[in-house]
Scaffold this motif. Structure first.
Motif, mmCIF file in Angstrom:
data_model
loop_
_atom_site.group_PDB
_atom_site.id
_atom_site.type_symbol
_atom_site.label_atom_id
_atom_site.label_comp_id
_atom_site.label_asym_id
_atom_site.label_seq_id
_atom_site.Cartn_x
_atom_site.Cartn_y
_atom_site.Cartn_z
ATOM 1 N N UNK A 260 -6.743 -0.755 31.940
ATOM 2 C CA UNK A 260 -8.439 -0.316 31.683
ATOM 3 C C UNK A 260 -8.909 -1.230 31.055
ATOM 4 N N UNK A 261 -8.571 -2.477 30.692
ATOM 5 C CA UNK A 261 -9.425 -4.064 29.956
ATOM 6 C C UNK A 261 -9.375 -4.855 31.257
ATOM 7 N N UNK A 262 -8.640 -4.730 32.518
ATOM 8 C CA UNK A 262 -9.042 -5.719 33.447
ATOM 9 C C UNK A 262 -10.469 -4.904 34.400
ATOM 10 N N UNK A 263 -10.295 -3.342 34.157
ATOM 11 C CA UNK A 263 -11.458 -2.607 34.869
ATOM 12 C C UNK A 263 -12.814 -2.348 34.612
ATOM 13 N N UNK A 264 -12.375 -2.650 32.618
ATOM 14 C CA UNK A 264 -14.016 -2.809 31.879
ATOM 15 C C UNK A 264 -14.994 -4.224 32.584
ATOM 16 N N UNK A 265 -13.939 -5.331 32.104
ATOM 17 C CA UNK A 265 -14.207 -6.424 32.277
ATOM 18 C C UNK A 265 -15.630 -6.536 33.608
ATOM 19 N N UNK A 310 15.488 0.739 49.040
ATOM 20 C CA UNK A 310 14.848 -1.053 47.989
ATOM 21 C C UNK A 310 12.922 -1.586 48.391
ATOM 22 N N UNK A 311 12.426 -0.933 49.263
ATOM 23 C CA UNK A 311 10.946 -1.187 49.531
ATOM 24 C C UNK A 311 10.293 -0.871 48.339
ATOM 25 N N UNK A 312 10.443 0.447 47.429
ATOM 26 C CA UNK A 312 9.869 0.839 46.358
ATOM 27 C C UNK A 312 9.651 0.289 45.149
ATOM 28 N N UNK A 313 11.260 -0.091 45.211
ATOM 29 C CA UNK A 313 11.754 -0.939 44.085
ATOM 30 C C UNK A 313 11.053 -2.881 44.352
ATOM 31 N N UNK A 314 11.000 -3.285 45.784
ATOM 32 C CA UNK A 314 10.343 -4.298 45.139
ATOM 33 C C UNK A 314 8.963 -4.806 45.628
ATOM 34 N N UNK A 315 8.029 -3.726 46.211
ATOM 35 C CA UNK A 315 6.266 -3.057 46.042
ATOM 36 C C UNK A 315 6.247 -3.206 44.576
ATOM 37 N N UNK A 316 7.275 -2.566 43.589
ATOM 38 C CA UNK A 316 5.869 -2.211 42.548
ATOM 39 C C UNK A 316 6.611 -3.706 41.772
ATOM 40 N N UNK A 317 8.143 -4.105 41.905
ATOM 41 C CA UNK A 317 8.195 -5.700 41.133
ATOM 42 C C UNK A 317 7.248 -6.708 41.473
ATOM 43 N N UNK A 318 6.795 -6.175 42.940
ATOM 44 C CA UNK A 318 6.209 -7.333 43.106
ATOM 45 C C UNK A 318 4.935 -7.165 43.038
ATOM 46 N N UNK A 319 4.346 -6.004 42.488
ATOM 47 C CA UNK A 319 2.895 -5.645 41.698
ATOM 48 C C UNK A 319 3.203 -6.180 40.776
ATOM 49 N N UNK A 320 3.930 -5.724 39.830
ATOM 50 C CA UNK A 320 3.940 -6.474 38.245
ATOM 51 C C UNK A 320 4.312 -7.601 37.940
ATOM 52 N N UNK A 321 4.447 -8.377 39.150
ATOM 53 C CA UNK A 321 5.066 -9.792 38.235
ATOM 54 C C UNK A 321 3.117 -10.131 39.012
ATOM 55 N N UNK A 326 -2.068 -12.123 36.037
ATOM 56 C CA UNK A 326 -3.417 -11.711 36.015
ATOM 57 C C UNK A 326 -3.914 -11.291 34.019
ATOM 58 N N UNK A 327 -2.573 -10.710 33.276
ATOM 59 C CA UNK A 327 -2.539 -11.564 31.884
ATOM 60 C C UNK A 327 -2.888 -12.168 31.493
ATOM 61 N N UNK A 328 -2.111 -12.428 31.799
ATOM 62 C CA UNK A 328 -1.491 -14.415 31.486
ATOM 63 C C UNK A 328 -2.683 -15.117 31.651
ATOM 64 N N UNK A 329 -3.677 -15.325 32.438
ATOM 65 C CA UNK A 329 -4.841 -15.637 32.905
ATOM 66 C C UNK A 329 -5.429 -15.190 31.552
ATOM 67 N N UNK A 330 -6.134 -13.947 31.190
ATOM 68 C CA UNK A 330 -6.550 -13.667 30.189
ATOM 69 C C UNK A 330 -6.114 -14.502 28.935
ATOM 70 N N UNK A 331 -5.253 -14.783 28.782
ATOM 71 C CA UNK A 331 -5.014 -15.633 27.367
ATOM 72 C C UNK A 331 -5.220 -14.757 26.040
ATOM 73 N N UNK A 332 -5.725 -15.006 24.905
ATOM 74 C CA UNK A 332 -5.375 -14.893 23.578
ATOM 75 C C UNK A 332 -6.927 -14.249 23.769
ATOM 76 N N UNK A 333 -8.312 -13.757 24.446
ATOM 77 C CA UNK A 333 -9.020 -13.017 24.435
ATOM 78 C C UNK A 333 -8.853 -11.587 25.470
ATOM 79 N N UNK A 334 -8.014 -11.604 26.212
ATOM 80 C CA UNK A 334 -7.437 -10.836 27.000
ATOM 81 C C UNK A 334 -6.248 -9.593 25.414
#
Length: 350
Positions: A260-265, A310-321, A326-334
């Motif tokens: 939600x924070x990402x979408x608001x921004x 296996x495909x489900x696990x790999x897909x979600x792990x990739x998107x989580x990474x 994205x969260x790390x780039x947001x830093x302290x403000x995020x």
């Protein structure tokens, strides 16, 4: 830091590719509750028919993608009159990759470019175990996965048993929706179906990698692999990755606050005071009556499906990474904005 972190944008178009059983119905409530934005369901059609044109002119709740896209590409007066829209695609066989490309191309050309229009395309993916669990526990009617579950049940269960169970479940659900006080939850011996629960191993080949197959339906606009024991092919996996890479944001259902924070921004939404994940007492009671949870019956199936997916696990792990990046780039403000969102008292808890 603050939320919202900006004034209402002059022009913003948000495309939500609602992949079934990823928390999209709760996300829809959030999207529909944004001041200054107008929400529409969109048919991912391949042409703009006369009937679709009339619907657009009447500005009905459900619009044709191609009719709308034509206006965004050619009609500055339309953009000025409807500068902020939330467009949800749900159901059917949309080619999501094409839709995202078309929205981005419209943003980068006139009349949208000179008006500084934003274009945000996003979808959600879900932890594989939660995806399987949600499909099994729900009504078995909203997505191909639940239809497949029901098909397995029908094949293994006498028709008279299926009919009586459906009547009982509908009666319980109707009573719950009317607010009637439940006499009791369904008992195990009423819920347990030996024709199905004793045959769980035969389901696994039909249900493995179900999320990747569902995403492929939305990525490529084809039913290929949707209801099939066939494995996800390398070409299908490439289509899924390509589609997810096209999106401006791939949210994680279990990380709803961060999404939600990402979408608001990104979109310029003004109302962040909504819970995407959660259920009130009425919804909880409805689900409890309609499909009670019996872990000893269903956990072995859930675990077996996820272990084989296996495909489900790999897909979600990739998107989580990618989401973590994205969260790390947001830093302290995020982090500060996330804390603001988590402290609020929700206006709605769907």
């Amino acid at each position: 830091c603050a939320l919202p972190d900006q004034p209402l944008p002059q022009c913003s178009y948000v495309l939500f590719l609602h992949i079934p059983k990823t928390g999209g119905s709760s996300m829809r409530l959030f999207l529909m509750d944004q001041p200054g934005f107008v929400y529409h369901l969109v048919d991912a059609d391949r042409s703009c028919t006369a009937a679709s044109t009339r619907n657009l002119q009447a500005y009905t709740t459900r619009l044709s993608w191609h009719c709308l896209l034509h206006q965004l590409r050619t009609n500055g007066s339309f953009v000025d009159a409807h500068p902020r829209l939330v467009l949800e695609v749900h159901g059917g066989y949309p080619n999501g990759t094409r839709l995202v490309d078309e929205l981005h191309a419209a943003r980068d050309a006139e009349p949208m470019r000179s008006r500084g229009c934003r274009a945000v395309a996003f979808a959600l993916v879900r932890d594989p175990k939660k995806f399987v669990s949600s499909n099994i526990k729900d009504s078995f009617r909203h997505s191909w996965f639940k239809q497949e579950y029901a098909a397995v049940s029908r094949e293994a269960t006498p028709a008279s048993v299926v009919a009586q169970r459906e009547r009982d479940l509908h009666a319980a659900a109707d009573a719950a929706s009317r607010g009637a006080k439940a006499k009791r939850p369904m008992a195990l011996n009423e819920y347990r179906n030996p024709h199905v629960h004793d045959a769980m191993p035969r389901w696994v080949p039909r249900l493995k990698d179900s999320q990747a197959k569902q995403v492929h339906v939305y990525a490529w606009g084809t039913r290929q692999g949707a209801i099939s024991t066939a494995a996800v092919t390398p070409a299908m996996a490439a289509h899924v990755r390509g589609f997810l890479d096209h999106l401006d944001l791939v949210g994680i259902t279990e990380r709803g606050a961060e999404t939600l924070v990402q979408l608001v921004s990104m979109a310029g939404f003004q109302n962040y005071k909504a819970h995407v994940v959660g259920a009130n007492d009425a919804v909880t009671n409805f689900v409890r009556l309609q499909r009670p949870t019996w872990p000893q019956e269903e956990r072995p199936l859930i675990d077996a499906v996820v272990a084989s997916s296996e495909q489900d696990r790999a897909m979600v792990a990739r998107e989580a990474a990618r989401f973590d990046a994205i969260v790390r780039r947001g830093g302290a403000r995020f982090a500060c904005q996330l804390a603001v969102l988590k402290r609020h008292v929700p206006e709605r808890n769907p």
